[in-house]
Design a protein around this motif. Structure first.
Motif, mmCIF file in Angstrom:
data_model
loop_
_atom_site.group_PDB
_atom_site.id
_atom_site.type_symbol
_atom_site.label_atom_id
_atom_site.label_comp_id
_atom_site.label_asym_id
_atom_site.label_seq_id
_atom_site.Cartn_x
_atom_site.Cartn_y
_atom_site.Cartn_z
ATOM 1 N N GLN A 124 0.827 -1.207 0.000
ATOM 2 C CA GLN A 124 0.000 0.000 0.000
ATOM 3 C C GLN A 124 0.860 1.256 0.000
ATOM 4 O O GLN A 124 0.542 2.235 -0.673
ATOM 5 C CB GLN A 124 -0.960 0.013 1.202
ATOM 6 N N GLU A 125 1.965 1.229 0.735
ATOM 7 C CA GLU A 125 2.883 2.376 0.746
ATOM 8 C C GLU A 125 3.526 2.563 -0.625
ATOM 9 O O GLU A 125 3.678 3.693 -1.097
ATOM 10 C CB GLU A 125 3.973 2.190 1.808
ATOM 11 N N ALA A 126 3.916 1.459 -1.252
ATOM 12 C CA ALA A 126 4.534 1.531 -2.581
ATOM 13 C C ALA A 126 3.557 2.116 -3.594
ATOM 14 O O ALA A 126 3.935 2.940 -4.438
ATOM 15 C CB ALA A 126 5.012 0.148 -3.022
ATOM 16 N N GLU A 127 2.302 1.724 -3.497
ATOM 17 C CA GLU A 127 1.279 2.249 -4.406
ATOM 18 C C GLU A 127 1.082 3.749 -4.185
ATOM 19 O O GLU A 127 1.007 4.528 -5.143
ATOM 20 C CB GLU A 127 -0.043 1.498 -4.222
ATOM 21 N N ASP A 128 1.000 4.155 -2.932
ATOM 22 C CA ASP A 128 0.846 5.572 -2.606
ATOM 23 C C ASP A 128 2.072 6.369 -3.076
ATOM 24 O O ASP A 128 1.938 7.478 -3.596
ATOM 25 C CB ASP A 128 0.642 5.732 -1.093
ATOM 26 N N PHE A 129 3.249 5.804 -2.936
ATOM 27 C CA PHE A 129 4.495 6.425 -3.381
ATOM 28 C C PHE A 129 4.471 6.630 -4.898
ATOM 29 O O PHE A 129 4.752 7.723 -5.396
ATOM 30 C CB PHE A 129 5.673 5.525 -2.969
ATOM 31 N N ARG A 130 4.116 5.568 -5.635
ATOM 32 C CA ARG A 130 4.029 5.660 -7.100
ATOM 33 C C ARG A 130 3.001 6.712 -7.530
ATOM 34 O O ARG A 130 3.242 7.497 -8.434
ATOM 35 C CB ARG A 130 3.678 4.303 -7.710
ATOM 36 N N GLU A 131 1.860 6.711 -6.872
ATOM 37 C CA GLU A 131 0.799 7.675 -7.186
ATOM 38 C C GLU A 131 1.297 9.105 -6.981
ATOM 39 O O GLU A 131 1.037 9.989 -7.801
ATOM 40 C CB GLU A 131 -0.436 7.407 -6.316
ATOM 41 N N SER A 132 2.018 9.326 -5.906
ATOM 42 C CA SER A 132 2.554 10.657 -5.643
ATOM 43 C C SER A 132 3.549 11.074 -6.724
ATOM 44 O O SER A 132 3.524 12.215 -7.192
ATOM 45 C CB SER A 132 3.218 10.699 -4.270
ATOM 46 N N LEU A 133 4.404 10.158 -7.137
ATOM 47 C CA LEU A 133 5.365 10.470 -8.204
ATOM 48 C C LEU A 133 4.656 10.786 -9.519
ATOM 49 O O LEU A 133 5.044 11.704 -10.232
ATOM 50 C CB LEU A 133 6.333 9.300 -8.410
ATOM 51 N N LEU A 134 3.604 10.032 -9.819
ATOM 52 C CA LEU A 134 2.880 10.218 -11.080
ATOM 53 C C LEU A 134 2.037 11.492 -11.109
ATOM 54 O O LEU A 134 1.717 11.993 -12.179
ATOM 55 C CB LEU A 134 1.992 9.005 -11.371
ATOM 56 N N THR A 135 1.696 12.001 -9.929
ATOM 57 C CA THR A 135 0.846 13.193 -9.883
ATOM 58 C C THR A 135 1.629 14.444 -9.495
ATOM 59 O O THR A 135 1.059 15.410 -9.000
ATOM 60 C CB THR A 135 -0.332 12.983 -8.905
ATOM 61 N N GLY A 136 2.935 14.414 -9.711
ATOM 62 C CA GLY A 136 3.748 15.607 -9.495
ATOM 63 C C GLY A 136 4.279 15.807 -8.096
ATOM 64 O O GLY A 136 4.713 16.906 -7.759
ATOM 65 N N GLY A 137 4.279 14.780 -7.291
ATOM 66 C CA GLY A 137 4.753 14.905 -5.913
ATOM 67 C C GLY A 137 6.226 14.622 -5.732
ATOM 68 O O GLY A 137 6.646 14.186 -4.662
ATOM 69 N N VAL A 138 7.035 14.880 -6.740
ATOM 70 C CA VAL A 138 8.471 14.593 -6.659
ATOM 71 C C VAL A 138 9.113 15.372 -5.518
ATOM 72 O O VAL A 138 9.946 14.851 -4.780
ATOM 73 C CB VAL A 138 9.178 14.890 -8.002
ATOM 74 N N GLY A 139 8.720 16.619 -5.323
ATOM 75 C CA GLY A 139 9.267 17.430 -4.239
ATOM 76 C C GLY A 139 8.970 16.833 -2.879
ATOM 77 O O GLY A 139 9.823 16.836 -1.983
ATOM 78 N N GLU A 140 7.753 16.318 -2.723
ATOM 79 C CA GLU A 140 7.364 15.679 -1.465
ATOM 80 C C GLU A 140 8.201 14.435 -1.215
ATOM 81 O O GLU A 140 8.671 14.193 -0.104
ATOM 82 C CB GLU A 140 5.868 15.326 -1.509
ATOM 83 N N VAL A 141 8.410 13.645 -2.261
ATOM 84 C CA VAL A 141 9.236 12.438 -2.161
ATOM 85 C C VAL A 141 10.667 12.826 -1.795
ATOM 86 O O VAL A 141 11.278 12.249 -0.887
ATOM 87 C CB VAL A 141 9.211 11.634 -3.486
#
Length: 170
Positions: A107-124
């Motif tokens: 579930q964490e990996a999915e949330d991580f991927r979703e964040s990367l795909l929706t422009g959350g690179v800065g958050e990562v």
């Protein structure tokens, strides 16, 4: 070798390992190296040498295995980087030029991927760069003191923090 903190739930640990093994097509061998008791098991006292002995034993095992799998959860604020032993393990593997992989519960990996795909690179980037070993905790206060002393006398806090953050961000 899986590097993780005791704060993770056993279900998340097993789910992370199962997913990692499936994705990487690997088998799993189990070997435990208990951090705080390492010196006692080898017959030495809990004196200042136990951390140095652990460092050598851990380094030898990491080199023998050739890879550390660091478990990160939750990815937005990983427990892993808040534990002095985990930061020390990551630094040791990095310093010994061993492969380090990051694994997460599904579930964490999915949330991580979703964040990367929706422009959350800065958050990562910010989450995986927030390493401050001098603020990390340990279950055994003496372990924290000894590890921080080793770091202070060795690479220094800034160097260790930067190396661990760079590895995680990479």
């Amino acid at each position: 070798m899986l590097s993780y903190t005791w704060g993770y739930r056993i279900g998340d640990i097993t789910d992370t390992l199962v997913q990692y093994c499936r994705e990487c097509d690997v088998c799993l061998d189990v070997l435990l190296l208990h951090q705080s008791a390492q010196g006692e098991r080898e017959g030495s006292s809990r004196g200042s040498s136990s951390i140095e002995e652990f460092k050598k034993a851990f380094g030898d095992r990491v080199v023998g295995i050739g890879k550390v799998v660091a478990m990160m959860a939750p990815w937005k604020d990983p427990f892993y980087i808040k534990r002095v032993w985990c930061d020390f393990e990551m630094y040791t593997a990095t310093d010994l030029k061993q492969e380090v992989a990051i694994a997460m519960p599904p579930q964490e990996a999915e949330d991580f991927r979703e964040s990367l795909l929706t422009g959350g690179v800065g958050e990562v980037w910010a989450a995986l760069g927030a390493v401050k070993v001098e603020q990390a905790e340990a279950s055994v206060p003496e372990d924290k003191e000894r590890i921080l002393k080793l770091i202070e006398e060795g690479p220094g806090f800034h160097h260790l923090n930067c190396r661990v953050a760079e590895r995680l961000q990479g």
